[in-house]
Write a protein that holds these residues in place. Structure first.
Motif, mmCIF file in Angstrom:
data_model
loop_
_atom_site.group_PDB
_atom_site.id
_atom_site.type_symbol
_atom_site.label_atom_id
_atom_site.label_comp_id
_atom_site.label_asym_id
_atom_site.label_seq_id
_atom_site.Cartn_x
_atom_site.Cartn_y
_atom_site.Cartn_z
ATOM 1 N N PRO A 101 0.835 -1.210 0.000
ATOM 2 C CA PRO A 101 0.000 0.000 0.000
ATOM 3 C C PRO A 101 0.865 1.254 0.000
ATOM 4 C CG PRO A 101 -0.592 -1.472 1.818
ATOM 5 C CD PRO A 101 0.671 -2.018 1.212
ATOM 6 N N VAL A 102 0.399 2.292 -0.672
ATOM 7 C CA VAL A 102 1.168 3.533 -0.733
ATOM 8 C C VAL A 102 0.242 4.690 -0.351
ATOM 9 C CG1 VAL A 102 0.789 3.589 -3.240
ATOM 10 C CG2 VAL A 102 2.555 5.014 -2.273
ATOM 11 N N ASP A 103 0.826 5.684 0.310
ATOM 12 C CA ASP A 103 0.032 6.838 0.732
ATOM 13 C C ASP A 103 -0.235 7.732 -0.488
ATOM 14 O OD1 ASP A 103 -1.058 9.083 1.810
ATOM 15 O OD2 ASP A 103 0.715 9.666 2.985
ATOM 16 N N LEU A 104 -1.496 7.800 -0.887
ATOM 17 C CA LEU A 104 -1.849 8.572 -2.089
ATOM 18 C C LEU A 104 -2.485 9.917 -1.725
ATOM 19 C CD1 LEU A 104 -3.351 5.614 -4.180
ATOM 20 C CD2 LEU A 104 -1.085 6.635 -4.419
ATOM 21 N N SER A 105 -2.386 10.281 -0.420
ATOM 22 C CA SER A 105 -3.127 11.470 0.026
ATOM 23 C C SER A 105 -2.610 12.760 -0.619
ATOM 24 C CB SER A 105 -3.081 11.579 1.554
ATOM 25 O OG SER A 105 -1.736 11.642 1.959
ATOM 26 N N GLU A 106 -1.358 12.744 -1.120
ATOM 27 C CA GLU A 106 -0.835 13.990 -1.708
ATOM 28 C C GLU A 106 -0.964 14.014 -3.229
ATOM 29 O OE1 GLU A 106 3.131 14.530 -0.274
ATOM 30 O OE2 GLU A 106 2.441 14.864 1.770
ATOM 31 N N VAL A 107 -1.634 13.015 -3.789
ATOM 32 C CA VAL A 107 -1.743 12.957 -5.252
ATOM 33 C C VAL A 107 -2.946 13.805 -5.691
ATOM 34 C CG1 VAL A 107 -1.960 11.435 -7.253
ATOM 35 C CG2 VAL A 107 -0.810 10.606 -5.187
ATOM 36 N N LEU A 108 -2.686 14.788 -6.542
ATOM 37 C CA LEU A 108 -3.779 15.655 -7.031
ATOM 38 C C LEU A 108 -4.752 14.818 -7.834
ATOM 39 C CD1 LEU A 108 -2.402 18.996 -8.570
ATOM 40 C CD2 LEU A 108 -3.860 18.698 -6.560
ATOM 41 N N ASP A 109 -6.041 15.017 -7.566
ATOM 42 C CA ASP A 109 -7.047 14.215 -8.249
ATOM 43 C C ASP A 109 -7.964 15.174 -9.012
ATOM 44 O OD1 ASP A 109 -9.104 12.657 -9.068
ATOM 45 O OD2 ASP A 109 -9.265 11.542 -7.185
ATOM 46 N N PHE A 117 -3.092 12.029 -10.526
ATOM 47 C CA PHE A 117 -3.606 10.840 -11.202
ATOM 48 C C PHE A 117 -3.891 11.173 -12.659
ATOM 49 C CE2 PHE A 117 -5.232 9.869 -6.830
ATOM 50 C CZ PHE A 117 -4.495 8.709 -6.640
ATOM 51 N N LEU A 118 -3.597 10.214 -13.532
ATOM 52 C CA LEU A 118 -4.010 10.308 -14.938
ATOM 53 C C LEU A 118 -4.931 9.130 -15.205
ATOM 54 C CD1 LEU A 118 -0.688 11.055 -16.869
ATOM 55 C CD2 LEU A 118 -2.660 12.551 -16.674
ATOM 56 N N ARG A 119 -6.154 9.434 -15.678
ATOM 57 C CA ARG A 119 -7.104 8.356 -15.970
ATOM 58 C C ARG A 119 -7.347 8.274 -17.463
ATOM 59 N NH1 ARG A 119 -8.899 10.918 -11.295
ATOM 60 N NH2 ARG A 119 -9.424 9.511 -9.580
ATOM 61 N N SER A 120 -7.937 7.151 -17.871
ATOM 62 C CA SER A 120 -8.258 6.984 -19.286
ATOM 63 C C SER A 120 -9.155 8.136 -19.739
ATOM 64 C CB SER A 120 -8.986 5.652 -19.498
ATOM 65 O OG SER A 120 -9.046 5.361 -20.860
ATOM 66 N N GLY A 121 -8.739 8.816 -20.786
ATOM 67 C CA GLY A 121 -9.529 9.926 -21.319
ATOM 68 C C GLY A 121 -9.008 11.302 -20.917
ATOM 69 N N ASP A 122 -8.088 11.348 -19.934
ATOM 70 C CA ASP A 122 -7.515 12.646 -19.538
ATOM 71 C C ASP A 122 -6.499 13.111 -20.580
ATOM 72 O OD1 ASP A 122 -8.933 12.630 -17.162
ATOM 73 O OD2 ASP A 122 -7.250 11.896 -15.947
ATOM 74 N N ALA A 123 -6.383 14.421 -20.729
ATOM 75 C CA ALA A 123 -5.326 14.969 -21.596
ATOM 76 C C ALA A 123 -4.520 15.998 -20.809
ATOM 77 C CB ALA A 123 -5.931 15.618 -22.842
ATOM 78 N N VAL A 124 -3.233 16.018 -21.084
ATOM 79 C CA VAL A 124 -2.317 16.964 -20.444
ATOM 80 C C VAL A 124 -1.621 17.742 -21.554
ATOM 81 C CG1 VAL A 124 -0.028 16.907 -19.385
ATOM 82 C CG2 VAL A 124 -1.911 15.747 -18.261
ATOM 83 N N LEU A 125 -1.433 19.031 -21.356
ATOM 84 C CA LEU A 125 -0.690 19.851 -22.321
ATOM 85 C C LEU A 125 0.519 20.424 -21.595
ATOM 86 C CD1 LEU A 125 -3.732 21.970 -23.657
ATOM 87 C CD2 LEU A 125 -2.928 19.743 -24.496
ATOM 88 N N MET A 126 1.659 20.378 -22.249
ATOM 89 C CA MET A 126 2.858 20.986 -21.656
ATOM 90 C C MET A 126 3.463 21.928 -22.682
ATOM 91 S SD MET A 126 4.473 17.751 -19.619
ATOM 92 C CE MET A 126 5.669 18.671 -18.692
ATOM 93 N N ALA A 127 3.452 23.199 -22.343
ATOM 94 C CA ALA A 127 3.974 24.212 -23.273
ATOM 95 C C ALA A 127 4.818 25.207 -22.479
ATOM 96 C CB ALA A 127 2.809 24.944 -23.947
ATOM 97 N N GLY A 128 5.559 26.031 -23.204
ATOM 98 C CA GLY A 128 6.298 27.128 -22.560
ATOM 99 C C GLY A 128 7.192 26.625 -21.447
ATOM 100 N N GLU A 129 7.081 27.260 -20.266
ATOM 101 C CA GLU A 129 7.975 26.894 -19.144
ATOM 102 C C GLU A 129 7.802 25.446 -18.721
ATOM 103 O OE1 GLU A 129 8.580 29.308 -15.723
ATOM 104 O OE2 GLU A 129 8.073 31.120 -16.844
ATOM 105 N N ALA A 130 6.571 24.925 -18.861
ATOM 106 C CA ALA A 130 6.338 23.525 -18.449
ATOM 107 C C ALA A 130 7.133 22.551 -19.310
ATOM 108 C CB ALA A 130 4.844 23.195 -18.490
#
Ligand code: AKG
Length: 357
Positions: A38-46, A293-306
């Motif tokens: 088990p892992v502590d997931l309390s700090e994972v942004l949801d 967390f990344l779930r099926s169907g999520d999209a992430v964009l990384m541009a510029g400073e990111a």
């Protein structure tokens, strides 16, 4: 190559590495059974629950802001990481199913390259061959020499080529070092590349390698998803894509995507299949990363400073560990589709699309 992550002592001690170790899967032996620790997931942004809360009360939550971009669904960004965007549930169910199928069937087809090219050369029809329980064998032809008494003997290998054969019959009796079941190759499929082909040994795009254009429907989807992160009035031009395949226990070590010319254009990254943890670090590996967390169907964009931020995927969750794929299961339940379902239960696919020039 990102998977062979830098494991020098100093890299081992960075904040990014600590987070990777925190979320990586470890197994314990409990009553002779292998159990994920088990892992502590309390700090994972949801972002799924952030979206639900946002819909109820429209409130800002910590570092998370709502991007004002005129997109047809909420897009979130992080105050501490300009240029990063998260679109929860960006892909329709239909799109998720479509791109899962394509990722397993057409995307690894030559001339697109995969991690298997280096050892086996181009492999056709891997997914279907795994379904049909075929085996990849090394077919060798030998040069023939005639001795003084007119005996024909086979000597040197003059050509060799890997090809699929039926599991029974032809495969029986073959040297096992020269054969590998298609199902094993499918499990070991780590990446395929679409559009302009990336040369991992040189860490650059090799425009002279034969390639096909990224399918138009995927380009249209990427252009639509990229819009919130695009410079005003410009349209994203998808030129290359990397499809990452994750099985149980696989991770993608912290890395930067820095091979494209213009970092003002986003990388459009889509998640399919099992849920994962994504780490978004800062410009140094010493910066503590944000886990989400990344779930099926999520999209992430990384541009510029990111684009200058280290990122990686330390963990995927399989169907035994809340992979959150139950919405997909009925769509792969037909007899013909069971191979997709079996694959999906322990796998995640990521398609990330780039404008190179
Ligand atoms: O799998 C993911 O979500 C991230 C993929 C990634 O970072 C990459 O391919 O550069």
């Amino acid at each position: 190559m990102y998977r062979s992550d830098d494991r020098s002592d100093s890299a081992e001690r960075t904040a990014f590495r600590k987070a990777e170790k925190k979320y990586k899967i470890y197994y314990d032996q409990v009553k002779k059974k292998k159990m994920a620790r088990p892992v502590d997931l309390s700090e994972v942004l949801d972002f799924k629950s952030i979206l639900e809360k946002y819909k109820c009360n429209g409130e800002r939550q910590g570092d998370v802001l709502l991007a004002k971009c005129g997109f047809d669904r909420p897009v979130f960004c992080l105050e501490s990481r300009p240029g990063f965007y998260f679109i929860p549930g960006a892909l329709t169910l239909e799109d998720q199913c479509r791109w899962i199928r394509e990722s397993l069937t057409s995307f690894p087809q030559p001339p697109n390259r995969t991690n298997h090219n280096a050892i086996y050369g181009p492999i056709e029809d891997l997914f279907v061959s795994a379904k049909e329980r075929k085996v990849l064998v090394l077919e060798e032809t030998f040069s023939e020499n005639v001795t003084s008494d007119n005996t024909v003997i086979q000597s040197d290998v003059c050509s060799s080529k890997w090809k699929f054969v039926e599991e029974m019959g032809e495969f029986n009796g073959k040297d096992e070092s020269k054969s590998v079941p298609a199902s094993v190759l499918l499990r070991k499929l780590r990446w395929s590349t679409l559009g302009l082909q990336f040369d991992w040994s040189k860490r650059s795009y090799n425009v002279s390698l034969p390639h096909k254009k990224i399918p138009d429907a995927l380009c249209q989807l990427a252009k639509r998803l990229a819009a919130p992160a695009m410079p005003c009035g410009e349209e994203f031009q998808p030129e290359a894509a990397i499809v990452n395949y994750f099985g149980q226990g696989d991770m993608l070590g912290g890395h930067l995507d820095d091979m494209e010319k213009d970092w003002s254009k986003p990388i459009v990254s889509m998640s399919l299949g099992c849920k994962a943890i994504f780490l978004l670090g800062g410009k140094s590996r010493e910066d503590p990363p944000i886990a989400m967390f990344l779930r099926s169907g999520d999209a992430v964009l990384m541009a510029g400073e990111a684009r200058e931020c280290f990122h990686g995927v330390p963990r995927i969750f399989t169907d035994q560990e809340h992979a959150e794929i139950s919405h997909l299961e009925p769509h792969f339940a037909g007899e013909d589709d069971l191979s997709y379902l079996n694959y999906l239960k322990t796998s995640r696919i990521n398609i990330n699309i780039r404008q190179v020039f």
